[in-house]
Design an enzyme around this catalytic site. Structure first.
Site, PDB file in Angstrom:
ATOM      1  N   GLN A  52       0.902  -1.106   0.054  1.00 31.20           N
ATOM      2  CA  GLN A  52       0.141   0.054   0.190  1.00 31.20           C
ATOM      3  C   GLN A  52       0.849   1.136   0.088  1.00 31.20           C
ATOM      4  O   GLN A  52       1.954   1.205   0.317  1.00 31.20           O
ATOM      5  CB  GLN A  52      -0.810  -0.057   1.244  1.00 31.20           C
ATOM      6  CG  GLN A  52      -0.300  -0.276   2.350  1.00 31.20           C
ATOM      7  CD  GLN A  52      -1.179  -0.141   3.724  1.00 31.20           C
ATOM      8  OE1 GLN A  52      -1.160   0.709   4.442  1.00 31.20           O
ATOM      9  NE2 GLN A  52      -2.064  -1.318   3.786  1.00 31.20           N
TER      10      GLN A  52
ATOM     11  N   HIS B  70       4.631   0.256   0.404  1.00 35.31           N
ATOM     12  CA  HIS B  70       5.258  -0.587   1.820  1.00 35.31           C
ATOM     13  C   HIS B  70       4.307  -1.635   1.765  1.00 35.31           C
ATOM     14  O   HIS B  70       3.168  -1.748   1.673  1.00 35.31           O
ATOM     15  CB  HIS B  70       5.304   0.410   2.965  1.00 35.31           C
ATOM     16  CG  HIS B  70       4.151   0.955   3.220  1.00 35.31           C
ATOM     17  ND1 HIS B  70       3.757   2.310   2.908  1.00 35.31           N
ATOM     18  CD2 HIS B  70       3.217   0.892   4.265  1.00 35.31           C
ATOM     19  CE1 HIS B  70       2.551   2.883   3.412  1.00 35.31           C
ATOM     20  NE2 HIS B  70       2.273   1.870   4.410  1.00 35.31           N
TER      21      HIS B  70
ATOM     22  N   ARG C 254      -4.048   0.560  -2.349  1.00 38.74           N
ATOM     23  CA  ARG C 254      -3.606  -0.722  -2.300  1.00 38.74           C
ATOM     24  C   ARG C 254      -2.661  -0.937  -3.713  1.00 38.74           C
ATOM     25  O   ARG C 254      -3.123  -0.501  -4.889  1.00 38.74           O
ATOM     26  CB  ARG C 254      -4.638  -1.785  -2.135  1.00 38.74           C
ATOM     27  CG  ARG C 254      -5.124  -1.830  -0.594  1.00 38.74           C
ATOM     28  CD  ARG C 254      -5.849  -2.848  -0.330  1.00 38.74           C
ATOM     29  NE  ARG C 254      -6.292  -2.743   1.235  1.00 38.74           N
ATOM     30  CZ  ARG C 254      -7.101  -1.864   1.493  1.00 38.74           C
ATOM     31  NH1 ARG C 254      -7.797  -1.065   0.662  1.00 38.74           N
ATOM     32  NH2 ARG C 254      -7.365  -1.791   2.895  1.00 38.74           N
TER      33      ARG C 254
HETATM   34 ZN    ZN Z   1       0.648   2.163   5.758  1.00 40.25          ZN
END
Ligand code: ZN
Length: 412
Positions: free
Chosen positions: A97, A265, A284
């Site tokens: 995300q 990340h 996402r």
């Molecule tokens: Zn996050």
């Protein structure tokens, strides 16, 4: 000051033991426990006990913002608690995300409103107008993916961990080893049709298996193991390919990772304290059954290569107090770690200063006693303490030979 009653979020990726053990409750718990929320987020506020009943922290702040937030915080951030503090316990990898910048969030929120997309629609990206910088500090060894790795290094990784199909993409990146090359590769992979995607994923996982079998001491063993683990959790998911482009970080307890706007990340495994701006804006990028809005993701992602280095930590005062501050640029929060020792030099520490604003503390080891104007509250391990702006002269006393507390305030 008052103890907070904090909600637990039961996401499927959570641990059934970590949060229960932290709080001294029977483990394993009946359901996975993913996040303990300590804050005033409208979706799941913490609660304060009030004669016989309870009041949400959201309502307590709305009822008296002057006393709870103080003038500095109100002037800079309005009449809401600007940060949310969590303890997060990941048993399984979370989705990839990224979070938007403030400007992107404002634009996106307005755009989705104009398009008439309901706030709770599954394909809604922007739930509010705020950015969401976040800082995670490991409580246990913690594994995460964060930001795009230097492409030259990635070419080296892929050469070792994949086969003939990947070679074509590897050459692409070698020819353009910069953010443009990463963007091109990421875009190609995330839009690959099913069959070539399967073939490329197999090429990568076969390469990882071969590498682990043939090179007993190779430097890419941790990355190979991580990719195989992700491929097992998310078969056929292009996010596994993306993971091979990102920095793989293994944090030791006490080390922190800061995620600025646009940083792709994923938290993979471990327990940590997390503090973030009070926002729900998530885009996402794979390793999820949920909606991936590729166009919007490409608008937000920062493809500049970085290192996932632990955040710098400095001592709160040159005299050497027991408080260590994590140095991040987010205006909404400042997180510090307080280490106390009931039998040593650092048996107590003062945390109340004029205009400190609101504070939330969570005890992550041992226990502490908080004292303020003749009042005394025991804060056992796993408990959270709310300190409104009007409470000054708060002093924490160690309850054991090793007491650890994380303290979130609004950055001055
Ligand atoms: Zn996050």
């Amino acid at each position: 000051m008052q103890l907070l009653e904090c909600p637990i979020r039961n996401y499927a990726w959570g641990s059934r033991t970590s949060l229960a053990e932290l709080r001294g409750l029977p483990a394993p718990a009946d359901h996975p426990e993913a996040e303990l929320w300590m804050g005033a987020h409208p979706a799941d506020s913490a609660w304060l006990r009030e004669d016989g009943g309870r009041v949400s922290l959201v309502d307590a702040i709305a009822h008296d913002p002057a006393a709870t937030l103080g003038s500095r915080v109100r002037a800079e951030h309005g009449d809401q608690l600007p940060f949310l503090l969590k303890v997060l316990a990941a048993e399984e990898p979370l989705s990839l995300q990224a979070h938007p910048s403030r400007e992107q969030a404002r634009d996106g929120f307005a755009r989705e409103n104009r398009a008439g997309i309901p706030l709770d629609a599954p394909h809604r990206n922007y739930k509010d107008e705020n950015h969401k910088p976040e800082l995670l500090v490991a409580l246990t060894p913690f594994r995460a993916l964060a930001g795009f790795r230097d492409p030259a290094k990635t070419v080296d990784v892929l050469k070792h961990l994949s086969g003939p199909i990947m070679k074509h993409y590897c050459d692409m990146l070698a020819e353009q080893p910069d953010s443009g090359g990463l963007r091109a590769l990421f875009t190609t992979w995330i839009t690959l049709p099913h069959r070539p995607l399967r073939a490329l994923l197999d090429d990568l996982t076969d390469g990882c298996v071969r590498y682990l079998r043939e090179d007993a001491h190779g430097p890419f063993r941790p990355v190979a193991k991580m990719l195989l683990e992700l491929a097992e959790y998310y078969p056929g998911d292009a996010g596994v390919l993306t993971a091979s482009l990102l920095n793989y970080a293994e944090l030791e307890p006490g080390e922190g990772l800061y995620l600025a706007a646009g940083s792709l990340h994923a938290y993979l495994h471990g327990m940590g304290v997390e503090v973030m701006a009070n926002s729900d804006n998530v885009l996402r990028g794979g390793m999820t059954p949920k909606h991936v809005d590729v166009a919007e993701l490409l608008r937000v992602l920062d493809f500049s290569p970085t290192d996932a280095l632990p955040v710098g930590v400095y001592n709160a005062s040159p005299g050497g107090t027991a408080e260590f501050i994590y140095d991040t640029p987010a205006p909404e929060f400042q997180l510090s770690r307080i280490e106390l020792d009931a039998t040593g030099l650092h048996h107590s520490v003062s945390i109340g200063v004029i205009d400190a604003g609101p504070q939330i503390l969570v005890c992550t080891h041992g226990g502490v006693t908080a004292r303020c104007e003749g009042e005394e509250i025991e804060v056992p391990q796993g408990a959270a303490l709310w300190v409104p702006a009007c409470d000054r002269e708060v002093i924490l006393h160690a309850g054991s030979a090793r007491s650890q507390v994380f303290r979130a305030v609004v950055r001055a």
